[in-house]
Each structure stands twice: as structure tokens, then as C-alpha cells.
Design an enzyme around this catalytic site. Structure first.
Site, PDB file in Angstrom:
ATOM      1  N   ARG A  90      -9.544  -6.118  -1.031  1.00  0.00           N
ATOM      2  CA  ARG A  90      -8.441  -6.522  -1.891  1.00  0.00           C
ATOM      3  C   ARG A  90      -7.136  -5.819  -1.522  1.00  0.00           C
ATOM      4  O   ARG A  90      -6.111  -6.458  -1.308  1.00  0.00           O
ATOM      5  CB  ARG A  90      -8.804  -6.233  -3.367  1.00  0.00           C
ATOM      6  CG  ARG A  90      -7.864  -6.792  -4.405  1.00  0.00           C
ATOM      7  CD  ARG A  90      -6.681  -5.909  -4.732  1.00  0.00           C
ATOM      8  NE  ARG A  90      -7.082  -4.531  -5.011  1.00  0.00           N
ATOM      9  CZ  ARG A  90      -6.224  -3.511  -5.069  1.00  0.00           C
ATOM     10  NH1 ARG A  90      -4.941  -3.718  -4.864  1.00  0.00           N
ATOM     11  NH2 ARG A  90      -6.656  -2.273  -5.300  1.00  0.00           N
ATOM     12  N   HIS A 122      -4.193   6.625   0.798  1.00  0.00           N
ATOM     13  CA  HIS A 122      -3.522   5.922   1.882  1.00  0.00           C
ATOM     14  C   HIS A 122      -3.265   6.923   3.007  1.00  0.00           C
ATOM     15  O   HIS A 122      -3.173   8.125   2.779  1.00  0.00           O
ATOM     16  CB  HIS A 122      -2.218   5.298   1.396  1.00  0.00           C
ATOM     17  CG  HIS A 122      -2.449   4.102   0.512  1.00  0.00           C
ATOM     18  ND1 HIS A 122      -1.447   3.285   0.059  1.00  0.00           N
ATOM     19  CD2 HIS A 122      -3.602   3.580  -0.004  1.00  0.00           C
ATOM     20  CE1 HIS A 122      -1.956   2.319  -0.682  1.00  0.00           C
ATOM     21  NE2 HIS A 122      -3.250   2.471  -0.751  1.00  0.00           N
ATOM     22  N   CYS A 130       1.223  -0.455  -0.298  1.00  0.00           N
ATOM     23  CA  CYS A 130       1.705  -0.821  -1.624  1.00  0.00           C
ATOM     24  C   CYS A 130       3.078  -1.465  -1.473  1.00  0.00           C
ATOM     25  O   CYS A 130       3.999  -0.827  -0.947  1.00  0.00           O
ATOM     26  CB  CYS A 130       1.805   0.406  -2.523  1.00  0.00           C
ATOM     27  SG  CYS A 130       2.568   0.012  -4.114  1.00  0.00           S
TER      28      CYS A 130
END
Lengths: 299, 299
Positions: free
Chosen positions: A2, A198, A229
Site C-alpha cells: 500500500r 522510511h 509520503c
């Protein structure tokens, strides 16, 4: 999947997503975030989440999760029988308003509504509260540890079954990770389920190691380090699943995942993502070719 | 600089090397490996080591070191008055024969000769024994921890002032790093001076963090992650100095180095290395642009 797929321009065809899930499952993965119940006009990359989820649910023993940004998304997750729905909350008020158009405490209230709906439906779908920007924020700057811990506890109090902490914008370092995760574990124990890092500034795996030392054994990642993001300028790349798995196996941690199979899958997925920026180091260097790694490659 | 420049095709002009050293010094670096005393026909990239070293010695408080692969190289380092000479030893016998054409114990004997020459000359040049392939080897596979520790001790017994451990081929993981460095520190204490990691499989910074936890406070790195090992197929990239420095500063460890100045230097150095593969993550993402990092950027 996702967090990777929502961040790229390519809309991966459903058949490719199903093949990805099948191969990841065959490689040994037993928890996959397959999509997000957001309006298709906002994220056309994930418009087929219901269909992808239905397929994932046919695989025995796979925990198939979806992101749900609000109550409406949660209703769909319940209808579709997701094993787990993840409700994102930003500990940074500025990031929360920009990303979710709610304050963090409004998200907590939404989780309470979601929990009531889940219970009313007699559903077994688990609820995870994902606390993002837990290590700082591009918009707001510093995010106080106390606020992160307060919101994590509030999510559980509101009815979340478990929580996770995420470095949404790549600001975490191993020392801050170890400190915050140790405090969070002391507060809520095993209900702190997962760490999400991340690799924005190259510290993704160092942060995984630090969280692992604090007792965390579940980590988010995306094959080929896809993701980031959209609200965090300059942010790039989740931790690459294949690099993360390799590190853990190399450390002697049994992941149940076949790293060589992941590398083969990466190559196939990369073939369908021409033009996208991919990440990760292991695919370039390859697995160590010698006796020391024979056990790893056979595993 | 040495491990980076020896691994690329570009022969950097001397003037550019001097400018690099000046800028790294201005940014706060106080120890730089400026070159290697090897025959110019083997490494034309480092043919000007004597001249570069002479310049580095003019900078107050800078420890200017050179690699010396053998006794002949050590003689030149003594003549030129290097502050430190690093003698590489491969704990892997196979790698040692391929890379140095000597067994590890023959290298230990060479260090004894170098120490005798140093003392005879009344020189203050320090001797560091650098134990490479300490975490495994592409040629030989596994390298026993006991053998690494034996050779490290043997180097000190032969007259090395200090030793370092290197993951020459990118096989180390944080768990093995922590284990071996803790054992090595228990054996020789502060005479274990430095850790040298490659980022071959993305674990460079995780390994730095693990070694730091074991008490190591000095790390090799190269700007832009240039480097690798010509005898280790697939190996690529030292840890990037700027990424390493940023991680330590972010952890609250005072390095004395201005990260923003390093990033500016990286850009200038990259301009002189067209066509070479560079590494590192921080330069792409940039420094965090908010209040939380204001102190860092001002430091």
C-alpha cells in the site's frame, strides 16, 4: 504494498498486484497491507483494493490488512472482511491537518466510532492505530515524545487492538528510535505491534536494528523500497523488504521468508514499474556467494 | 579519501585533492587518510600521495594518515612524516593471498619490521593494523571470529600502536558487528581504534550504530560513499561521510563536523567525478528544514 503503490505514478494492473501477493506469500510473507479504502479519485492506484483484498483472503494464514483513513473507509474494510484495518494518526498537529484534515484527537474519536461499528457488526477485523510523524515532521518540526505516547495510549483507550509508530518523513535516528520505542513498550507492552521506517536519509535499517533492540519484531517495508509520503517534501523510499529481511536473517533472526525468492520477485515487480525510482542495496550486490551464506540461501 | 579514490577510474588532479582536504578540514574533520604508498603503476589515482600528504601536514591539528601495503610503503611514510600509517591485513587467508600476496601472519611479521624501522628512525609516525575481511570474505566464505581476534592481538604484539576492524566486502550485520567489536574491545580496549564498514548491502549505518554501542567512536567513511574493494566482486560504496556524520549528530553525538559544509563539499567533489557512481542518501533528501534541526545546521 500500500505505502509503495500509493506514492508512484504508475497504476499497477490488478492482475500484477495479485501475482505480487501470491509471490510474496510463496516467499513466506504472512502479513501484507494490500491497499487502502480511500476514494478512487484521490488514489486511483488503489481503486481495486476490494478485489485485491478478496484475493489475499484466499491465501491460508495470510493476515491481509488495509489502510482506512476515516470511518467511511473502515465501513468498507468491515464489509470486505479485512483481517486488519490500520487507522493513521499524525502526532504532528500540522501534518495531521494537512494530511487527514483532522486534529490527532479527532482521529482518536474516529477510532472510537470505528471500534463501536466493528463490535456492533460482530466483526473480527482487528484495528491498528498507526501513529505517524512520531519522530518529527517537515511542517511542524519537533514532535514531543510525550505527545506521541499520549496519543498512542489514547488510541488503545479508544478501542484500537494494537498500535504502531512510524517515522513518516525520515527524521528518526537510532538513538531516538531506541528511546521512544523503549518508552512506548514500557507503557503498552505487546500492544505496540510494529515499526514503520522510511529510508529517506539512509538510516532505515539502523532504525530497524534499534527498534529490534527495544523489543519490536514486526516491521513495515516495501519491496524495492518504493514509497514515501506525498506530504513530506523530499521524502523517498520505504525500507526495502528484501534488504530488511536479509539483515534480520543475517543477524540470525528467523523471518520465515526466502530472501532469494524476494529478490526474484523484486525483479519481476521492477519490470512493471518502468520509469519509477526504486531503491534498495541487496539487489545490486546480490546475496553473498559463499559457504557462509549457503544456509541462508537454502532457508 | 584513499579508499574512495583508489576504487574509481578517474584520476583526480592533485589540486582538487588539496581543495578537498582543505574543505573537509574547514568542515571540522581532524583525521584524513590522504593516500597510499603503492607503486604508481598499480594505483595511478594515488601517485601524488607524497605531495598530498605534505599539504595535509600543514593543517594544524589534522592527523594525516596513509595506507602502506608493505615495508617499502612504510619507509616512504616514515620519510614523508605521515602522522599515521595503516597496514592492511586480511583475516581471510584467501583474500590475503589475492590482495596482498602474503599470508596474514607474514603481514604480522612485516608490521614487526615496520615497527623496528620506525623506532630506529626515532619517528613518531603511529602504526595502525587494519584487520580486513573481519566479517567474512567473497573468496573464502566464513572467517572465524577467533582468527580475527588472534590476528588483531598479533598485530599489537608485533608493535602496532592501534588496530581497526573492517568489513571489506559488505558481509557484516549489526548483530555480528556488536558481538565481534565487544569481544575485541574486551581483549584490547582503547587500542581498538576504528571501524570500517562498506554499505554494500545497505547495512553500513546499522553497523556503525552497532559498533558505536560496543564503544567504538571512530569510523572510516568516504564522501559520497565512493569506494569499495577491487578484489570483492559486487562490492560497492564505503559508508558516506555525510550520512554517517548526520546520523551521529542526530543521535546527539558531537562530531565537531558541520554537516551542511560536508554536503556543499560533496557537491563540489561530485562535479569533478563525472561518470563515477556515487552513493549516499542525505544529499538527495537534504537536511531537515525545520526548528528541530536548526541547532544541527548551526553547529
Amino acid at each position: 504494498m500500500r505505502d509503495g503503490l500509493q506514492s508512484i505514478a504508475t497504476v499497477l494492473p490488478t492482475a500484477r498486484k495479485l501475482a505480487w501477493i501470491d509471490a510474496a506469500y510463496a516467499a513466506g510473507q504472512r502479513e501484507i497491507e494490500v491497499g487502502s479504502f480511500v476514494p478512487a479519485r484521490l488514489l486511483p492506484q488503489l481503486a481495486d483494493t476490494a478485489e485485491v483484498l478478496a484475493h489475499a483472503k484466499t491465501l491460508p494464514g495470510l493476515l491481509a490488512s488495509v489502510l482506512v483513513p476515516n470511518f467511511k473507509g473502515a465501513e468498507r474494510a468491515l464489509e470486505c472482511g479485512a483481517d486488519l484495518m490500520i487507522v493513521p494518526l499524525s502526532a504532528s498537529h500540522a501534518h495531521s491537518l494537512a494530511n487527514l484534515r483532522k486534529t490527532p484527537d479527532e482521529v482518536v474519536a474516529e477510532v472510537a466510532r470505528i471500534r463501536a461499528a466493528r463490535d456492533a457488526a460482530g466483526s473480527r477485523t482487528l484495528i491498528e492505530g498507526g501513529v505517524g510523524t512520531a519522530f518529527g515532521c517537515t511542517l511542524q518540526g519537533e514532535v514531543a515524545e510525550g505527545e506521541v505516547l499520549r496519543l498512542m495510549q489514547a488510541l488503545l483507550d479508544a478501542g484500537a487492538d494494537r498500535v504502531s509508530l512510524a517515522d513518516t518523513v525520515g527524521y528518526a535516528d537510532p538513538a531516538s528510535v531506541r528511546r521512544l520505542f523503549e518508552k512506548a513498550r514500557a507503557l503498552v507492552g505487546e500492544r505496540l505491534w510494529c515499526a514503520h521506517f522510511h529510508d529517506t536519509r539512509g538510516m532505515g535499517l539502523a532504525n530497524v536494528y534499534a527498534a529490534w533492540q527495544a523489543g519490536i519484531t514486526r516491521f513495515d517495508a516495501c519491496l524495492a523500497g518504493i514509497g514515501g509520503c506525498p506530504h513530506a517534501p523530499g521524502a523517498s523510499g520505504n525500507v526495502a523488504t528484501e534488504d530488511l529481511t536479509f539483515m534480520l536473517e543475517r543477524m540470525g533472526v528467523a523471518t520465515g521468508i526466502d530472501v532469494a525468492a524476494l529478490l526474484a520477485l523484486r525483479q519481476r515487480v521492477a519490470g512493471g514499474l518502468a520509469g519509477e525510482t526504486l531503491h534498495g542495496a541487496l539487489w545490486q550486490a546480490g546475496l553473498p556467494q559463499n559457504a557462509a551464506s549457503a544456509a541462508l540461501q537454502a532457508a
